[in-house]
Write an enzyme that holds these catalytic residues in place. Structure first.
Site, short mmCIF file in Angstrom:
data_model
loop_
_atom_site.label_atom_id
_atom_site.label_comp_id
_atom_site.label_asym_id
_atom_site.label_seq_id
_atom_site.Cartn_x
_atom_site.Cartn_y
_atom_site.Cartn_z
N HIS A 1 8.74 14.81 -0.06
CA HIS A 1 8.67 14.13 -1.35
C HIS A 1 9.95 14.34 -2.19
CE1 HIS A 1 4.46 14.28 -0.09
NE2 HIS A 1 4.29 13.20 -0.83
N TYR B 1 9.41 6.18 0.03
CA TYR B 1 8.33 7.11 -0.30
C TYR B 1 7.84 7.80 0.98
CZ TYR B 1 3.85 8.64 -2.37
OH TYR B 1 2.77 9.35 -2.82
N HIS B 2 7.79 9.13 0.94
CA HIS B 2 7.40 9.97 2.06
C HIS B 2 8.47 10.06 3.14
CE1 HIS B 2 2.80 9.68 1.05
NE2 HIS B 2 3.45 10.53 0.27
N TYR C 1 1.22 18.33 -4.24
CA TYR C 1 2.38 17.70 -4.88
C TYR C 1 3.07 18.69 -5.83
CZ TYR C 1 1.90 12.89 -3.14
OH TYR C 1 1.86 11.78 -2.34
N CYS D 1 1.47 16.79 1.68
CA CYS D 1 1.93 16.99 0.28
C CYS D 1 1.84 18.45 -0.16
CB CYS D 1 1.20 16.07 -0.69
SG CYS D 1 -0.54 16.39 -0.96
N TRP E 1 -2.11 16.63 -8.05
CA TRP E 1 -2.51 15.56 -7.12
C TRP E 1 -3.80 15.94 -6.39
CZ3 TRP E 1 -3.10 15.27 -1.77
CH2 TRP E 1 -3.23 13.98 -1.24
#
Length: 977
Positions: free
Chosen positions: A917, A828-829, A610, A566, A628
Site C-alpha cells: 500500500h 492500487y495494491h 491498513y 493489508c 480498516w
C-alpha cells in the site's frame, strides 16, 4: 459501397498526408490501388483508410553515395523543403544510380515511405524510376517498393506491408525529366508506421451519455457519418453534465478490433484528454482494454491494442484535454480491424495427442478460437509419455510487434490435467535466436492468464512449459494460446531512461513484498485468495521469486491462521519479517528466512489493518492507526518487544494527531502512516496527513507536534522515503486529499530532520512531472529515488488514468526526470522494492476478484540508467571481492575493510525493504565515509559504519560500492547492530 466513409477517406488523406504517392508503384503483397490525383486508397476497402503516421526522426542519421558540398544528405532530415540533398555534379558528375540510406538507430515496424522533392521551384534532379529497400543490419536488404515518381514538386508517399527495419534505402535509377541528367535531389524523407485498416461502420448503432439538444446537431451518429465538419458533443447549451462521458459502439455482431481512432471536433471545445476504452460481448458487462491521455491539438489520435473479438466498444472521456469545461466531443471515431492479427499462423509443438479417438489433442486446437477444443501433449502411450519441458511455438509468418500472450487452460469441467505452472516465454525473428520476455508460475485454475511485456519485434513466439501446475503428471495442455500483437512498434527508450526487463508471472497478485535477508529472494503474498481479499479464513497465498534462477515457488500459509492482507510489515534486527494485523486483525505472523517457515507471534492488543509499523533504533517495533479492520477509531500506538514477544499499548501516542480529513471518515483517516525511526527509540511521522509529529516510545510514550509539511495538503497514498538517513532527508511526492475518487497531487517536498522532537525544515520542490497516487518509491544506492506507477485520479481497483512513466528524483539537483514507460499499470495494491543487484522490482495491483481487469499477477524488473554506458551498452560493474569482518554482526560505529576489483568513488548502505500500500518503512539509505587503506595495496578501503542506531537502524543492509560513473556493485549483505 463506400458511403459516408468515402468522405472520411478524402478528409484524412488531405489532413494527414497532402499530395502523395507516385503513380506506378508496385506494392508487394498488397491490393491494387485506385483513385485520382496523387493519393491512392485500396479499391477493395469499404471503409476509411487511416493513413500511417510519420515517425519521430530525432537522432536519425543519413548517408549517401555522393553529395555536392552545400547539399549534404543531412538536409533531408532538417524539416524544411528549402534545403535538399543533391548528388555531386561539380567538378565531375557522379553518374546514376544514386542511393540515400536512413539509419533510424532502432528497429521499427514500418509500412510507408515519404519523399518531398526540392521546393525551390526547380525540377532539376527530381527522381523518376526508383526502388525502396529496408534492412535490419544494413547488410541484408529487402525490396518493399519500386516505381516511377511524377515530375513535380508534390510530396510522394509509398505504402507497403508492415515490415521490421532499422535502415531504409532509396535508390534513384533515373531522373524524372527523362533527358539523361545524372544528378538527383531530395528535399525531405520521412518513414511511416501506422495502424490496421478500419472496420465497416454500415451496421453500427452508437449512443452517448449526453448529446447537445440543438435540433439535428451534435448527435452521437455525427461522429460516424464520415464528415469531419459535423461532430458529436455532450450537452453545452443549458446545463452541462460533468465527466465522465461515454460513447458506445454496437457493431451489430462480434468483430476483431485492434484499436480506435479519434478525430476531435472542428473547434477546440470538447477535445478528449484522459480516456479509457472498454469492451463487452453483451453491452452490459464491460472490461477495460486500455487507457491513456490524448494531447490538446488538432491532430488525429489513435490507440492500438491486441485484437479483441467483441460486439461492443465504449470510449469513456475522463477529462477535457485543455480543461476548458465539462464537455466531450468527436468529429469521427473509427475502430481498427484486428482480424489479420491471427491470419495464417501456424504452430509446432514437441508433442500432441492424436491417437485417442475420443480426445483430439492436436496443437492447432489452441489457435482455433474455440475454448471447447484443446491441445494436449501425448498421454495415451503410457510406456513412452514425453516429460517436461514441453513447448508450443507459433509462427506468425511475418514479424509483428509482440507485446503479450494469453493462455487459457483446458476448459473441460472438473479436469485441470495439463495446466501449465512454471513457464518461459520467448520471442524470435528467425526461429533460432530467442529473447526471453516473461517467466514465472501460473495458478492452477481454469482462468485466462494474460502476460504483458514491452513490445518486442518477432515472427515466432514460444511458450515453454516447465511444470504442471498441480503436479498431476508430465502433461501440458491449452484451450487457447494467443499472441498479443500491435501493428506498430516503438523502439525502446534510450538507456539513459532505464530499461524494463522481462515479465515475472506469479500465481497470485503481489500485494505485499519483502526482500529476504541472506538469500536476497523476493517474498510476496496476496490474501486468503490469489486474486481477492475479505474472507478472513486464516490463510494466506504466498510465493517466493529467486532472481538468480527466475523460479517462482508458491506456498499457502495456514499454520498461523492469519490472512495477512493489508498488514503492517517490519524487518527485525535479526532478519525476521514481522507481519501484524490485516484481515485477521489481531494476528501476528513471523517469517524466518533461515527455515523458510512462518510461525505465530503475540496478538496485537488492538486489532488493526491498513496500519503502518516501523523497526526502532533498539530493535523494537512501533505501530499506529489501522481502522480498516477491527473496531474503527481509537487505534492508538502499540510497541512490540521481539525478545519478549509481546505487544503493549503506548497511550501517550494517540492516533488523533495523524488523522487526515478523508471524506470516508476514520475508516480511511488513520491509514498508511509515513513512519521513520530515529534516535533514542523515537519515531517521526511525516504524513500522509498535512500535520507531522514526533513520537517517543519509552514507557507510556509521548507525542510532540512537528508542524505542517510546507504548503502540502493531506496526501493519502502518496510516498515518503528516507534517501539520506545521515542528513535526515525525506522525500515526499504526490497523494490525494481522499483515499478514493479524488484528484491527485504532484507536490514534492524535502523534510530535513534534526534532533527528536525538534521541528524539521521543510523545503518545497518544483512539482513532479505527474500528479499521482497509489505509486511506490524506491531509494537507489546513489541516493536518487525512483517514483513508479500510480494513477492521475485516485480510484481503487481501477487502471483508468494510469501513469506509465516513472520518474527519477535527483537530490543533487532537486529535479525529476521521466524514465522509460512501463507496459503494465501498477496502481492500487502494487509494490516496489530495491533488489541486491541495484535493480528495482515492481509488481501487482488489483486483488479485486475473478474477471477484474485491474488484477496484475506479475512483476517486472527496472534497470536504472546507472547500469548502462552512454552508448547504451551494459556498464561493467565494480565488484566487492572481500569484506572484513564477515557479513554478520557488524557493530555500530565500526570500520569495515572492503576490497574491490577496480577503484570506486562511493559506498552506501540500503536497508532491506518491505512494502504494501505504497508504504515501505524499512528502506533507508546511509551514505558511508571511507578512506583508502594504508596497507594491503590495490583497491582496499576502510569504510566507516555510523554508530547511531537512529541512523543505521539495526538489521540487514545491502552494502554497495559505486565507481566514479555511479555504477553500483552487486550488494554485499551485512547485519548491522
Amino acid at each position: 459501397m463506400l458511403g459516408n466513409s468515402f468522405h472520411l477517406v478524402l478528409f484524412l488523406i488531405a489532413y494527414l498526408i497532402g499530395a502523395a504517392v507516385s503513380l506506378t508503384h508496385r506494392l508487394p503483397s498488397r491490393d491494387v490501388r485506385t483513385g485520382t490525383g496523387n493519393e491512392y486508397f485500396l479499391s477493395t476497402l469499404p471503409v476509411a483508410f487511416i493513413a500511417p503516421m510519420q515517425l519521430d526522426r530525432a537522432g536519425w542519421t543519413v548517408t549517401a553515395d555522393s553529395f555536392q558540398p552545400g547539399c549534404e544528405p543531412r538536409n533531408v532530415l532538417d524539416r524544411t523543403g528549402a534545403t535538399w540533398w543533391e548528388t555531386q555534379f561539380n567538378p565531375t558528375v557522379v553518374p546514376l544510380p544514386h542511393n540515400i540510406v536512413i539509419d533510424m538507430k532502432n528497429s521499427y515496424v514500418i509500412n510507408g515511405f515519404r519523399m518531398l522533392p526540392r521546393q525551390d521551384g526547380s525540377a532539376s534532379g527530381n527522381i523518376g524510376q526508383h526502388t525502396i529497400d529496408v534492412s535490419l543490419d544494413s547488410n541484408t536488404w529487402t525490396r518493399v517498393a519500386s516505381g516511377t515518381y511524377a515530375n513535380d514538386q508534390a510530396r510522394k508517399t509509398t505504402y507497403f506491408q508492415n515490415v521490421p527495419a532499422r535502415y531504409v534505402r532509396l535508390t534513384a535509377q533515373s531522373t524524372a525529366e527523362g533527358r539523361g541528367y545524372q544528378s538527383v535531389t531530395v528535399g525531405e524523407i520521412n518513414v511511416l508506421s501506422g495502424p490496421d485498416p478500419t472496420l465497416p461502420r454500415d451496421n453500427w448503432k452508437v449512443t452517448a451519455d449526453s448529446e447537445n439538444p440543438l435540433p439535428n446537431q451534435h448527435r452521437a451518429v455525427e461522429a460516424t457519418d464520415g464528415a469531419p465538419t459535423t461532430y458529436w458533443s455532450t450537452q453545452f447549451d443549458g446545463s452541462s453534465p460533468g465527466f465522465p462521458h461515454t460513447f458506445t459502439i454496437d457493431q451489430g455482431s462480434a468483430k476483431a478490433v485492434s484499436g480506435l481512432s479519434y478525430l476531435g471536433p472542428p473547434t477546440s471545445k470538447g477535445r478528449i484528454g484522459q480516456y479509457t476504452i472498454h469492451k463487452s460481448t453483451d453491452g452490459s458487462t464491460w472490461t477495460l482494454v486500455t487507457s491513456g491521455t490524448w494531447t490538446d491539438d488538432v491532430q488525429p489520435k489513435s490507440t492500438e491494442f491486441g485484437a479483441v473479438t467483441v460486439q461492443y466498444i465504449r470510449l469513456t472521456a475522463l477529462s477535457e484535454a485543455g480543461n476548458r469545461g465539462p464537455w466531450a466531443a468527436a468529429a469521427e471515431i473509427n475502430l481498427f480491424d484486428g482480424s489479420r492479427q491471427a491470419t495464417d499462423f501456424s504452430v509446432s509443438v514437441d508433442s500432441q495427442e492424436t491417437t485417442v479417438p475420443t480426445e483430439d489433442g492436436r496443437a492447432n486446437n489452441a489457435l482455433d478460437g474455440d475454448p471447447t477444443t484443446f491441445w494436449t501433449t501425448q498421454w495415451a502411450n503410457t510406456n513412452n509419455v514425453p516429460r517436461y519441458p514441453h513447448f508450443f511455438r507459433i509462427d506468425m509468418k511475418v514479424p509483428y510487434s509482440v507485446k503479450g500472450l494469453s493462455y487459457l487452460p483446458r476448459q473441460t469441467p472438473g479436469n485441470r490435467q495439463g495446466n501449465i505452472g512454471q513457464h518461459l516465454i520467448e520471442v524470435s525473428l528467425d526461429g533460432a535466436s530467442w529473447t526471453p520476455v516473461a517467466r514465472g508460475t501460473w495458478q492452477d485454475d481454469q482462468l485466462m492468464k494474460v502476460v504483458n511485456w514491452q513490445g518486442v519485434l518477432g515472427r515466432y513466439l514460444r511458450l515453454t512449459a516447465l511444470t504442471e501446475a498441480g503436479n498431476r503428471g508430465p502433461w501440458a495442455a491449452a484451450a487457447e494460446i494467443k499472441p498479443l500483437i500491435q501493428s506498430t512498434y516503438s523502439a525502446p527508450a534510450p538507456e539513459s531512461q532505464g530499461r524494463w526487463g522481462e515479465t515475472i508471472d506469479f500465481p497470485l497478485v503481489p500485494v505485499a513484498v519483502a526482500l529476504v535477508p541472506a538469500t536476497s529472494e523476493v517474498l510476496v503474498w496476496s490474501a486468503w485468495n490469489a486474486d481477492n481479499y475479505g474472507d478472513g479464513n486464516g490463510r494466506t497465498v504466498t510465493a517466493i521469486y529467486s532472481p538468480s534462477t527466475g523460479i517462482v515457488t508458491q506456498s499457502v500459509v495456514t499454520n498461523t491462521q492469519h490472512d495477512m492482507f493489508c498488514p503492517g510489515i517490519s524487518m527485525s534486527r535479526t532478519g525476521l519479517i514481522v507481519v501484524s494485523g490485516g484481515t485477521n486483525a489481531e494476528k501476528t505472523s513471523i517469517y524466518n528466512p533461515d527455515t523458510y517457515s512462518w510461525s505465530s507471534g503475540a496478538q496485537l492488543v488492538m486489532p488493526r489493518g491498513y496500519h503502518s509499523q516501523v523497526t526502532l533504533s533498539n530493535g523494537g517495533i512501533f505501530t499506529i492507526g489501522g481502522s480498516w479492520s477491527g473496531v474503527q477509531g481509537g487505534k492508538n500506538a502499540e510497541y512490540y518487544d521481539p525478545i519478549a514477544n509481546t505487544w503493549s499499548l503506548r497511550p501517550g501516542c494517540p492516533v488523533a494527531p495523524i488523522l487526515t480529513n478523508d471524506r470516508q471518515g476514520i475508516y480511511r483517516q488513520d491509514n498508511h502512516a509515513w513512519l521513520f525511526a530515529r534516535q533514542n527509540r523515537s519515531v517521526f511521522h511525516a504524513g500522509p496527513s498535512r500535520n507531522m509529529n514526533w513520537f517517543t516510545t519509552d514507557n507510556q510514550g509521548t507525542t510532540t507536534p512537528a508542524g505542517a509539511r510546507g504548503n502540502d495538503v493531506d496526501a493519502m497514498n502518496g510516498i515518503a522515503v528516507m534517501y539520506d538517513a545521515v542528513a535526515g532527508k525525506i522525500l515526499t511526492v504526490g497523494g490525494a486529499l481522499h483515499y478514493d475518487s479524488a484528484y491527485t497531487s504532484a507536490k514534492a517536498h524535502i523534510i530535513t530532520l534534526g534532533a527528536p522532537n525538534a521541528r524539521p525544515t521543510v523545503t518545497t520542490l518544483p512539482d513532479a512531472h505527474y500528479a499521482r497516487a497509489f505509486h511506490n518509491s524506491v531509494v537507489l544506492p546513489d541516493g536518487r529515488v525512483l517514483i513508479v506507477g500510480g494513477v492521475n485520479y485516485a480510484r481503487i481497483f481501477s487502471d483508468d488514468t494510469s501513469i506509465l512513466y516513472p520518474e527519477l528524483f535527483d537530490p543533487t539537483t532537486n529535479t525529476f526526470t521521466v524514465m522509460a514507460p512501463m507496459s503494465i499499470p501498477r496502481n492500487y495494491h502494487s509494490v516496489a522494492i530495491l533488489l541486491a543487484d541495484g535493480t528495482v522490482f515492481t509488481g501487482g495491483g488489483g486483488l479485486c476478484g475473478v474477471g477484474c481487469t485491474a488484477n496484475h499477477y506479475d512483476a517486472q524488473i527496472f534497470r536504472p540508467p546507472y547500469l548502462f554506458n552512454a552508448d547504451g551498452t551494459v556498464a561493467t560493474r565494480p565488484k566487492i571481492t572481500n569484506l572484513s569482518p564477515a557479513a554478520k554482526n557488524v557493530p555500530l560505529g565500526s570500520t569495515v575493510t572492503v576490497t574491490t576489483d577496480t577503484p570506486v568513488a562511493k559506498f552506501a548502505m540500503v536497508r532491506f525493504g518491505s512494502a504494501t500500500h505504497s508504504v515501505n518503512t524499512d528502506q533507508l539509505r546511509v551514505p558511508l565515509t571511507f578512506t583508502a587503506a594504508a596497507t594491503g595495496g590495490g583497491n582496499v578501503y576502510r569504510v566507516g559504519v555510523p554508530g547511531d542506531p537512529g541512523v543505521v537502524v539495526p538489521g540487514w543492509w545491502m552494502l554497495f560500492a559505486l565507481d566514479a560513473r555511479g555504477v553500483p556493485s552487486l550488494a554485499a549483505t551485512v547485519q548491522v547492530g
